[in-house]
Enzyme design. Sequence first.
Site, PDB file in Angstrom:
ATOM      1  N   ARG A 147     -11.204  38.795  -5.691  1.00 32.34           N
ATOM      2  CA  ARG A 147     -10.762  37.725  -6.578  1.00 32.34           C
ATOM      3  C   ARG A 147      -9.823  38.324  -7.620  1.00 32.34           C
ATOM      4  O   ARG A 147     -10.117  39.387  -8.179  1.00 32.34           O
ATOM      5  CB  ARG A 147     -11.998  37.131  -7.261  1.00 32.34           C
ATOM      6  CG  ARG A 147     -11.746  35.942  -8.120  1.00 32.34           C
ATOM      7  CD  ARG A 147     -13.008  35.495  -8.834  1.00 32.34           C
ATOM      8  NE  ARG A 147     -13.088  36.082 -10.161  1.00 32.34           N
ATOM      9  CZ  ARG A 147     -13.875  35.628 -11.144  1.00 32.34           C
ATOM     10  NH1 ARG A 147     -14.675  34.602 -10.924  1.00 32.34           N
ATOM     11  NH2 ARG A 147     -13.896  36.202 -12.319  1.00 32.34           N
ATOM     12  N   TYR A 159     -10.602  33.356 -19.175  1.00 35.56           N
ATOM     13  CA  TYR A 159     -11.772  33.588 -18.323  1.00 35.56           C
ATOM     14  C   TYR A 159     -11.493  34.686 -17.281  1.00 35.56           C
ATOM     15  O   TYR A 159     -10.424  34.724 -16.678  1.00 35.56           O
ATOM     16  CB  TYR A 159     -12.170  32.290 -17.577  1.00 35.56           C
ATOM     17  CG  TYR A 159     -13.118  32.611 -16.473  1.00 35.56           C
ATOM     18  CD1 TYR A 159     -14.456  32.869 -16.769  1.00 35.56           C
ATOM     19  CD2 TYR A 159     -12.678  32.769 -15.167  1.00 35.56           C
ATOM     20  CE1 TYR A 159     -15.324  33.264 -15.773  1.00 35.56           C
ATOM     21  CE2 TYR A 159     -13.544  33.165 -14.166  1.00 35.56           C
ATOM     22  CZ  TYR A 159     -14.861  33.410 -14.470  1.00 35.56           C
ATOM     23  OH  TYR A 159     -15.714  33.818 -13.495  1.00 35.56           O
ATOM     24  N   ASP A 210     -10.171  32.014  -9.364  1.00 33.05           N
ATOM     25  CA  ASP A 210     -11.069  31.061 -10.027  1.00 33.05           C
ATOM     26  C   ASP A 210     -10.315  30.368 -11.165  1.00 33.05           C
ATOM     27  O   ASP A 210      -9.884  31.028 -12.120  1.00 33.05           O
ATOM     28  CB  ASP A 210     -12.280  31.830 -10.588  1.00 33.05           C
ATOM     29  CG  ASP A 210     -13.387  30.916 -11.088  1.00 33.05           C
ATOM     30  OD1 ASP A 210     -13.151  29.699 -11.204  1.00 33.05           O
ATOM     31  OD2 ASP A 210     -14.491  31.429 -11.375  1.00 33.05           O
ATOM     32  N   HIS A 212     -11.733  28.011 -12.949  1.00 36.99           N
ATOM     33  CA  HIS A 212     -12.805  27.784 -13.919  1.00 36.99           C
ATOM     34  C   HIS A 212     -12.715  26.420 -14.600  1.00 36.99           C
ATOM     35  O   HIS A 212     -12.787  26.307 -15.839  1.00 36.99           O
ATOM     36  CB  HIS A 212     -12.875  28.924 -14.939  1.00 36.99           C
ATOM     37  CG  HIS A 212     -14.276  29.359 -15.242  1.00 36.99           C
ATOM     38  ND1 HIS A 212     -14.952  28.934 -16.354  1.00 36.99           N
ATOM     39  CD2 HIS A 212     -15.141  30.147 -14.562  1.00 36.99           C
ATOM     40  CE1 HIS A 212     -16.175  29.460 -16.361  1.00 36.99           C
ATOM     41  NE2 HIS A 212     -16.321  30.192 -15.270  1.00 36.99           N
ATOM     42  N   GLU A 236     -10.865  28.279  -6.636  1.00 39.25           N
ATOM     43  CA  GLU A 236     -12.225  27.903  -7.059  1.00 39.25           C
ATOM     44  C   GLU A 236     -12.199  26.991  -8.280  1.00 39.25           C
ATOM     45  O   GLU A 236     -11.407  27.201  -9.203  1.00 39.25           O
ATOM     46  CB  GLU A 236     -12.979  29.196  -7.381  1.00 39.25           C
ATOM     47  CG  GLU A 236     -14.371  29.004  -7.925  1.00 39.25           C
ATOM     48  CD  GLU A 236     -15.036  30.357  -8.184  1.00 39.25           C
ATOM     49  OE1 GLU A 236     -14.705  31.346  -7.493  1.00 39.25           O
ATOM     50  OE2 GLU A 236     -15.868  30.430  -9.095  1.00 39.25           O
ATOM     51  N   GLU A 262     -20.688  26.227  -8.502  1.00 35.66           N
ATOM     52  CA  GLU A 262     -21.569  27.119  -9.269  1.00 35.66           C
ATOM     53  C   GLU A 262     -22.323  26.386 -10.374  1.00 35.66           C
ATOM     54  O   GLU A 262     -23.368  26.868 -10.809  1.00 35.66           O
ATOM     55  CB  GLU A 262     -20.795  28.317  -9.829  1.00 35.66           C
ATOM     56  CG  GLU A 262     -19.790  27.961 -10.902  1.00 35.66           C
ATOM     57  CD  GLU A 262     -18.989  29.164 -11.363  1.00 35.66           C
ATOM     58  OE1 GLU A 262     -18.582  29.963 -10.511  1.00 35.66           O
ATOM     59  OE2 GLU A 262     -18.790  29.297 -12.581  1.00 35.66           O
ATOM     60  N   ARG A 283     -20.302  26.451  -3.294  1.00 36.03           N
ATOM     61  CA  ARG A 283     -20.639  27.696  -4.012  1.00 36.03           C
ATOM     62  C   ARG A 283     -21.924  27.611  -4.834  1.00 36.03           C
ATOM     63  O   ARG A 283     -22.106  28.341  -5.804  1.00 36.03           O
ATOM     64  CB  ARG A 283     -19.470  28.093  -4.938  1.00 36.03           C
ATOM     65  CG  ARG A 283     -18.222  28.499  -4.214  1.00 36.03           C
ATOM     66  CD  ARG A 283     -17.224  29.146  -5.159  1.00 36.03           C
ATOM     67  NE  ARG A 283     -17.691  30.392  -5.708  1.00 36.03           N
ATOM     68  CZ  ARG A 283     -18.182  30.551  -6.931  1.00 36.03           C
ATOM     69  NH1 ARG A 283     -18.275  29.537  -7.759  1.00 36.03           N
ATOM     70  NH2 ARG A 283     -18.574  31.741  -7.338  1.00 36.03           N
ATOM     71  N   GLU A 339     -20.059  36.044  -3.375  1.00 32.84           N
ATOM     72  CA  GLU A 339     -19.539  36.694  -4.580  1.00 32.84           C
ATOM     73  C   GLU A 339     -20.441  37.875  -4.936  1.00 32.84           C
ATOM     74  O   GLU A 339     -21.664  37.764  -4.914  1.00 32.84           O
ATOM     75  CB  GLU A 339     -19.520  35.692  -5.734  1.00 32.84           C
ATOM     76  CG  GLU A 339     -18.994  36.281  -7.038  1.00 32.84           C
ATOM     77  CD  GLU A 339     -18.978  35.263  -8.182  1.00 32.84           C
ATOM     78  OE1 GLU A 339     -19.800  34.323  -8.151  1.00 32.84           O
ATOM     79  OE2 GLU A 339     -18.158  35.419  -9.096  1.00 32.84           O
ATOM     80  N   TRP A 402     -14.453  25.128 -20.560  1.00 32.21           N
ATOM     81  CA  TRP A 402     -14.452  26.604 -20.434  1.00 32.21           C
ATOM     82  C   TRP A 402     -14.751  26.996 -19.021  1.00 32.21           C
ATOM     83  O   TRP A 402     -14.908  27.122 -18.145  1.00 32.21           O
ATOM     84  CB  TRP A 402     -15.469  27.260 -21.359  1.00 32.21           C
ATOM     85  CG  TRP A 402     -15.385  28.758 -21.247  1.00 32.21           C
ATOM     86  CD1 TRP A 402     -14.472  29.580 -21.850  1.00 32.21           C
ATOM     87  CD2 TRP A 402     -16.212  29.631 -20.453  1.00 32.21           C
ATOM     88  NE1 TRP A 402     -14.687  30.883 -21.484  1.00 32.21           N
ATOM     89  CE2 TRP A 402     -15.747  30.946 -20.623  1.00 32.21           C
ATOM     90  CE3 TRP A 402     -17.304  29.402 -19.591  1.00 32.21           C
ATOM     91  CZ2 TRP A 402     -16.306  32.050 -19.984  1.00 32.21           C
ATOM     92  CZ3 TRP A 402     -17.879  30.485 -18.960  1.00 32.21           C
ATOM     93  CH2 TRP A 402     -17.383  31.808 -19.156  1.00 32.21           C
TER      94      TRP A 402
HETATM   95  O1  KDG Z   1     -22.534  31.974 -16.650  1.00 32.64           O
HETATM   96  C1  KDG Z   1     -21.281  31.552 -16.204  1.00 32.64           C
HETATM   97  C2  KDG Z   1     -20.783  32.472 -15.131  1.00 32.64           C
HETATM   98  O2  KDG Z   1     -21.727  32.609 -14.118  1.00 32.64           O
HETATM   99  C3  KDG Z   1     -19.488  31.976 -14.531  1.00 32.64           C
HETATM  100  O3  KDG Z   1     -18.538  31.848 -15.538  1.00 32.64           O
HETATM  101  C4  KDG Z   1     -19.015  32.969 -13.478  1.00 32.64           C
HETATM  102  O4  KDG Z   1     -17.271  31.494 -12.752  1.00 32.64           O
HETATM  103  C5  KDG Z   1     -18.016  32.419 -12.535  1.00 32.64           C
HETATM  104  C6  KDG Z   1     -17.944  33.052 -11.218  1.00 32.64           C
HETATM  105  O5  KDG Z   1     -17.189  32.552 -10.386  1.00 32.64           O
HETATM  106  O6  KDG Z   1     -18.621  34.041 -11.013  1.00 32.64           O
HETATM  107 MG    MG Z   2     -16.509  30.683 -10.918  1.00 29.53          MG
END
Ligand code: KDG
Ligand code: MG
Length: 402
Positions: A147, A159, A210, A212, A236, A262, A283, A339, A402
């Site tokens: 990634r 992030y 990602d 996010h 992602e 997630e 995921r 991951e 976030w």
């Molecule tokens: O606690 C939040 C994290 O697990 C997250 O921000 C991690 O986005 C994430 C990832 O893809 O691992």
């Molecule tokens: Mg993520």
Amino acid sequence: MKIVAADVLVTAPGRNYVTLKITTDDGLVGWGDATLNGRELAVASYLRDHVCPQLIGRDAQRIEDTWQYFYKGAYWRRGPVTMTAIAAVDIALWDIKGKAAGMPLYQLLGGAARDGVMVYGHASGASLEEMLDDFAGYVDRGYRAVRAQCAVPGMGKVYGVHPGSSLYEPASAHLPAEESWETGPYLRFAPRMLGAVRERFGFDVHLLHDVHHRLSPIEAARLGRDVEEHRLFWMEDPTPAEDQEAFRLIRQNTTTPLAVGEVFNSIWDCQHLITERLIDYIRTSVSHAGGVTHLRRIFALAELYGVRTGSHGAGDLSPVSFAAALHIDMSVPNFGVQEYMGHVEPADEVFRTNWTFQNGLMHPGDAPGLGVEVDEQAAARFPYDPKSLPVNRRADGSVHDW
Ligand code: KDG
Ligand code: MG
């Protein structure tokens, strides 16, 4: 086989982890991960105050019944706290079942459907050059999938970028740190950043990114189009994940594969995404989505619709959770990728694992159950350390995802 004790351990060997320990009358011990990053004590209390007393005297072998008991019996269904608590019980009971059978968990789930589990590592950098060098390290260590996340020129902390050389660690101060976000500079930079990876490493390594949850559907559709030539393994979390319908617009406008899940904690969060084939990878994680029992149900639904798996495996899920994920990954037919962020030191002093990594593939090992043991004396040396996830603000001061 009766449950005689259920105890909750909160420990911070590098970061906070909540672990459930279930003991049976024949002396077997099962471990479950109950960690919910930034909200750890809520799950610890849910378990200690409500679940553990109801576990005593139950038959440890009745995993499905126990799952239904805590899901339907609470009346208040779903939600990250409830589902993480149920997951911890479920994971611990599967650990016990494996130990009772003398078999690793993946054997109980049908046996190995592959020789190993392809994992992706996290490359990042404060500059493009730094990220590319970090990426090279993963390729050199044999990773087949990586990634890429990079600081955006002119923007503050974003992030996924490691502070210094440490593994990326999202929870920092007790009160949330504030980060800044602007969509325009990110949308202009991300295609260039991903193109630079292809230029240097070619197309043999799988490339993931990602977002996010930070874009609107139309912005995500544009980004998906702009990076099509870079052939991502997946993009992602392009938009906030609770809006399943948003994925239709993205889907209709780009061939870049989509991954999400997630923050989901139940099959109902991804039902339409899967059955309407709006995503390519689901995921959800074993410890936030109801444990082995419920994650397998989600993955079985996904299999019917050609959606592959890509379990969340950030370092804020404990090694207990990661081991459980590896066992599921070994056994499901529609596995995609796992991951693997790794765990910050000194987590390995508390969690003794059996997994191996070779040529980009991981194996959970053949110890009975999960193959992870928790050293309680070591855990006691690392007391709880309150931490929060960051909050994002745009330049005008408004709160952003976030
Ligand atoms: O606690 C939040 C994290 O697990 C997250 O921000 C991690 O986005 C994430 C990832 O893809 O691992
Ligand atoms: Mg993520």
